[in-house]
Design a protein around this motif. Structure first.
Motif, PDB file in Angstrom:
ATOM      1  N   SER A 267       8.717   0.344  -4.695  1.00 39.15           N
ATOM      2  CA  SER A 267       9.803   0.158  -5.665  1.00 39.15           C
ATOM      3  C   SER A 267       9.388  -0.558  -6.947  1.00 39.15           C
ATOM      4  N   GLU A 268       8.302  -1.325  -6.913  1.00 41.57           N
ATOM      5  CA  GLU A 268       7.909  -2.125  -8.066  1.00 41.57           C
ATOM      6  C   GLU A 268       6.729  -1.482  -8.791  1.00 41.57           C
ATOM      7  N   LYS A 269       6.925  -1.143 -10.053  1.00 48.94           N
ATOM      8  CA  LYS A 269       5.884  -0.456 -10.821  1.00 48.94           C
ATOM      9  C   LYS A 269       4.632  -1.298 -10.988  1.00 48.94           C
ATOM     10  N   VAL A 270       4.809  -2.619 -11.075  1.00 49.10           N
ATOM     11  CA  VAL A 270       3.650  -3.493 -11.292  1.00 49.10           C
ATOM     12  C   VAL A 270       2.713  -3.470 -10.083  1.00 49.10           C
ATOM     13  N   ILE A 271       3.243  -3.352  -8.882  1.00 52.25           N
ATOM     14  CA  ILE A 271       2.385  -3.327  -7.686  1.00 52.25           C
ATOM     15  C   ILE A 271       1.742  -1.949  -7.581  1.00 52.25           C
ATOM     16  N   CYS A 272       0.440  -1.920  -7.591  1.00 51.84           N
ATOM     17  CA  CYS A 272      -0.272  -0.638  -7.524  1.00 51.84           C
ATOM     18  C   CYS A 272       0.094   0.117  -6.252  1.00 51.84           C
ATOM     19  N   PRO A 273       0.350   1.417  -6.363  1.00 48.50           N
ATOM     20  CA  PRO A 273       0.658   2.218  -5.175  1.00 48.50           C
ATOM     21  C   PRO A 273      -0.614   2.474  -4.367  1.00 48.50           C
ATOM     22  N   TYR A 274      -1.118   1.420  -3.768  1.00 50.85           N
ATOM     23  CA  TYR A 274      -2.456   1.444  -3.151  1.00 50.85           C
ATOM     24  C   TYR A 274      -2.487   0.371  -2.072  1.00 50.85           C
ATOM     25  N   ILE A 275      -2.920   0.746  -0.886  1.00 51.11           N
ATOM     26  CA  ILE A 275      -3.098  -0.227   0.187  1.00 51.11           C
ATOM     27  C   ILE A 275      -4.478  -0.020   0.809  1.00 51.11           C
TER      28      ILE A 275
ATOM     29  N   LEU B 219      -3.883   5.473   0.241  1.00 54.38           N
ATOM     30  CA  LEU B 219      -4.383   4.698   1.372  1.00 54.38           C
ATOM     31  C   LEU B 219      -5.899   4.689   1.367  1.00 54.38           C
ATOM     32  N   ARG B 220      -6.450   3.484   1.438  1.00 48.24           N
ATOM     33  CA  ARG B 220      -7.892   3.328   1.611  1.00 48.24           C
ATOM     34  C   ARG B 220      -8.140   2.659   2.942  1.00 48.24           C
ATOM     35  N   THR B 221      -9.176   3.092   3.648  1.00 44.17           N
ATOM     36  CA  THR B 221      -9.500   2.454   4.921  1.00 44.17           C
ATOM     37  C   THR B 221     -10.998   2.301   5.080  1.00 44.17           C
ATOM     38  N   THR B 222     -11.364   1.530   6.079  1.00 41.26           N
ATOM     39  CA  THR B 222     -12.767   1.343   6.451  1.00 41.26           C
ATOM     40  C   THR B 222     -12.912   1.701   7.925  1.00 41.26           C
TER      41      THR B 222
ATOM     42  N   ARG C  61     -10.000   3.480 -14.768  1.00 44.44           N
ATOM     43  CA  ARG C  61      -9.487   3.635 -13.407  1.00 44.44           C
ATOM     44  C   ARG C  61      -7.973   3.806 -13.434  1.00 44.44           C
ATOM     45  N   THR C  62      -7.473   4.581 -12.497  1.00 48.35           N
ATOM     46  CA  THR C  62      -6.033   4.662 -12.296  1.00 48.35           C
ATOM     47  C   THR C  62      -5.602   3.495 -11.407  1.00 48.35           C
ATOM     48  N   SER C  63      -4.306   3.336 -11.225  1.00 45.98           N
ATOM     49  CA  SER C  63      -3.810   2.260 -10.369  1.00 45.98           C
ATOM     50  C   SER C  63      -4.131   2.498  -8.905  1.00 45.98           C
ATOM     51  N   THR C  64      -4.576   3.705  -8.552  1.00 44.41           N
ATOM     52  CA  THR C  64      -4.968   3.998  -7.172  1.00 44.41           C
ATOM     53  C   THR C  64      -6.482   3.941  -6.983  1.00 44.41           C
ATOM     54  N   MET C  65      -7.163   3.301  -7.923  1.00 50.97           N
ATOM     55  CA  MET C  65      -8.614   3.104  -7.824  1.00 50.97           C
ATOM     56  C   MET C  65      -8.915   1.618  -7.952  1.00 50.97           C
TER      57      MET C  65
ATOM     58  N   GLY D 280     -13.526   5.559  -7.096  1.00 53.92           N
ATOM     59  CA  GLY D 280     -14.073   6.374  -8.171  1.00 53.92           C
ATOM     60  C   GLY D 280     -13.637   5.896  -9.536  1.00 53.92           C
ATOM     61  N   GLU D 281     -13.769   6.792 -10.538  1.00 50.67           N
ATOM     62  CA  GLU D 281     -13.415   6.455 -11.904  1.00 50.67           C
ATOM     63  C   GLU D 281     -12.865   7.684 -12.607  1.00 50.67           C
ATOM     64  N   VAL D 282     -12.251   7.444 -13.750  1.00 47.58           N
ATOM     65  CA  VAL D 282     -11.789   8.512 -14.629  1.00 47.58           C
ATOM     66  C   VAL D 282     -12.721   8.563 -15.830  1.00 47.58           C
ATOM     67  N   ILE D 283     -13.348   9.717 -16.054  1.00 39.12           N
ATOM     68  CA  ILE D 283     -14.227   9.918 -17.202  1.00 39.12           C
ATOM     69  C   ILE D 283     -13.396  10.563 -18.305  1.00 39.12           C
ATOM     70  N   ILE D 284     -13.364   9.939 -19.474  1.00 38.19           N
ATOM     71  CA  ILE D 284     -12.502  10.377 -20.569  1.00 38.19           C
ATOM     72  C   ILE D 284     -13.368  10.993 -21.662  1.00 38.19           C
ATOM     73  N   ASN D 285     -13.147  12.283 -21.942  1.00 39.41           N
ATOM     74  CA  ASN D 285     -13.996  12.994 -22.901  1.00 39.41           C
ATOM     75  C   ASN D 285     -13.285  13.299 -24.216  1.00 39.41           C
ATOM     76  N   GLU D 286     -12.068  12.781 -24.372  1.00 36.53           N
ATOM     77  CA  GLU D 286     -11.354  13.004 -25.630  1.00 36.53           C
ATOM     78  C   GLU D 286     -10.365  11.866 -25.851  1.00 36.53           C
ATOM     79  N   GLY D 287     -10.344  11.334 -27.059  1.00 41.10           N
ATOM     80  CA  GLY D 287      -9.421  10.263 -27.383  1.00 41.10           C
ATOM     81  C   GLY D 287     -10.122   8.930 -27.577  1.00 41.10           C
ATOM     82  N   HIS D 288      -9.387   7.975 -28.134  1.00 44.31           N
ATOM     83  CA  HIS D 288      -9.946   6.656 -28.428  1.00 44.31           C
ATOM     84  C   HIS D 288      -9.057   5.583 -27.804  1.00 44.31           C
ATOM     85  N   ALA D 289      -9.694   4.495 -27.366  1.00 49.87           N
ATOM     86  CA  ALA D 289      -8.948   3.381 -26.786  1.00 49.87           C
ATOM     87  C   ALA D 289      -9.837   2.151 -26.768  1.00 49.87           C
ATOM     88  N   HIS D 290      -9.213   0.994 -26.680  1.00 51.17           N
ATOM     89  CA  HIS D 290      -9.936  -0.263 -26.571  1.00 51.17           C
ATOM     90  C   HIS D 290     -10.076  -0.650 -25.105  1.00 51.17           C
TER      91      HIS D 290
END
Length: 445
Positions: free
Chosen positions: A250-258, A298-301, A399-403, A409-419
């Motif tokens: 329900s809370e956007k701030v909490i990453c949807p990741y366990i 969901l991440r597990t070991t 990274r997304t909120s699920t990383m 993993g990671e998100v590789i960005i091939n277009e656009g600018h950001a700080h």
């Protein structure tokens, strides 16, 4: 002014200890450097969880010893779990080290550097009882936008494969007020992502008087107005409550990741591991989470090669992983560690078989990961920008909120600018084995 180099080994929990040590060292009047060749004193904070970690610690120590032998370093201090586990033997075997510091003494690092370096070699080990708080000096070594918040120290579980309780002491929760104060300072200094860590985050607060829980902590931290992402790591399955799951949903701030280390699926193996089965099976546990939200990653070991793991039990584990389709998964091979409850168990699995089983599990997970990532093509996801790609200045990574940092993993960005440190909307154009590729959309989040 003498200069100090500190090397941190092991997990994120150890990294927080190292950051506290850096703060204490600077408070004691020393200058810090990231190059051991330019240091007067070297400190290495070690790990001793399993054999590869022990070997890494030994290698790191001898690299520093070689620098000292060649006239580069004046003093070497070794701290942490490796010392807590083997200290008395180490004192005799590596005389070039000036002081060995157990986990229960690292908070004295400033005093130790001042008073023990000319008296050595010395050994400082006691039963761990110290608990850092928001007043403990700390120098953040992670990127400015992301940090770890250690909510407790030690462990009171009795997993038979693990020696952490003997190295770190019993579970000791920090107070809600202390954690809130440190998190508020982090956010004020620019941190956008806070990752909650402990040996078991779901056990948080059970030892406090009055007791509280992880849900209470999450609700407290959600009142921080500038916090963007809040992530839960190291959650034990049988203590993960519906209330926590509903907050994540329900809370956007909490990453949807366990991050939930289940270790295995077979009841006999879990009993031998000393892992409580709880009132629900592992498939039921997964269904409970996904029944509340299919958006939670969901991440597990998993641990393979534990004594008694037959071909049939391993195959059942493989089938469970195929059916459950975890978003992220890591595998450990079992190592018979002296001092652990499982060390004397019979019916051991050979290391070669364990390694083959680990590769098979990761092969299964690779296909699951690829399918999941391919399904994201065409979607626009929030991505925390981490900087330029290490191989070219023409690409950004994030990274997304699920990383989670470091392990996913990671998100590789091939277009656009950001700080660096910005959270940007990225349209996913490609899905690969573990990584995504996308382009930044220009509507600010």
């Amino acid at each position: 002014m003498e200069t100090v180099f500190l090397e941190s080994l092991g997990c994120a929990k150890n990294l927080v200890d190292s950051e506290n040590m850096l703060g204490l060292i600077r408070e004691a009047g020393y200058e810090l450097t990231d190059d051991p060749l330019h240091a007067d004193i070297a400190v290495v904070n070690t790990c001793a969880f399993i054999r590869p970690a022990i070997e890494e610690s030994i290698d790191a120590i001898f690299e520093l010893v070689n620098i000292k032998r060649n006239g580069g370093l004046k003093y070497i201090f070794v701290a942490g779990c490796f010392v807590q586990r083997y200290g008395y033997k180490l004192l005799r075997q590596i005389p070039e080290v000036d002081c060995w510091i157990g986990t229960g003494q690292i908070f004295r690092i400033g005093e130790i550097l001042r008073n023990y370096k000319k008296n050595g070699p010395c050994l400082l080990i006691n039963r761990p009882h110290y608990l850092a708080d928001h007043n403990t000096p700390r120098i953040q070594t992670t990127p400015f936008y992301s940090s770890y918040l250690k909510i407790a120290e030690g462990c009171s579980h009795h997993c038979s494969f693990c020696v952490i309780p003997s190295l770190r002491g019993p579970y000791r929760s920090r107070t809600l007020g202390s954690l809130y104060a440190e998190a508020r300072k982090m956010v004020e200094e620019g941190v956008k992502e806070i990752n909650l860590i402990a040996q078991d985050t779901t056990y948080y607060g059970h030892d406090l008087d009055p007791s509280c829980g992880l849900e209470d902590l999450l609700e407290k931290l959600l009142t921080l107005p500038a916090l963007k992402w809040l992530r839960i790591l190291y959650a034990y399955p049988y203590l993960l409550t519906d209330g926590v799951i509903e907050l994540i949903n329900s809370e956007k701030v909490i990453c949807p990741y366990i991050d939930v280390p289940i270790q295995h699926i077979d009841p006999d193996i879990l009993r031998a591991m000393g892992r409580p089965l709880g009132n629900e099976s592992m498939p039921e546990f997964i269904d409970r989470i996904r029944g509340k939200s299919k958006d939670i990653a969901l991440r597990t070991t998993i641990m393979v090669g534990f004594p008694g793991e037959s071909k049939e039990k391993f195959q059942n584990l493989c089938n469970f992983i195929k059916d459950s389709e975890f978003d992220r998964l890591g595998v450990f091979t079992y190592y018979p560690e002296k001092g652990s409850g499982a060390y004397r168990l019979k019916d051991r699995v050979s290391h070669d078989i364990s390694e083959r089983r680990a590769k098979e599990i990761m092969g299964i997970q690779a296909e699951i990961s690829r399918r999941h990532n391919e399904k994201l093509v065409g979607e626009t996801l929030e991505v925390l920008i981490e900087g330029l790609h290490p191989e070219t200045d023409l690409l950004l990574t994030g990274r997304t909120s699920t990383m989670a940092p470091e392990v996913d993993g990671e998100v590789i960005i091939n277009e656009g600018h950001a700080h660096v440190g910005e959270i940007k909307p990225v349209k996913i154009t490609e899905g690969h084995l573990y990584d995504l590729v996308g382009s930044i959309e220009y509507d600010d989040i």
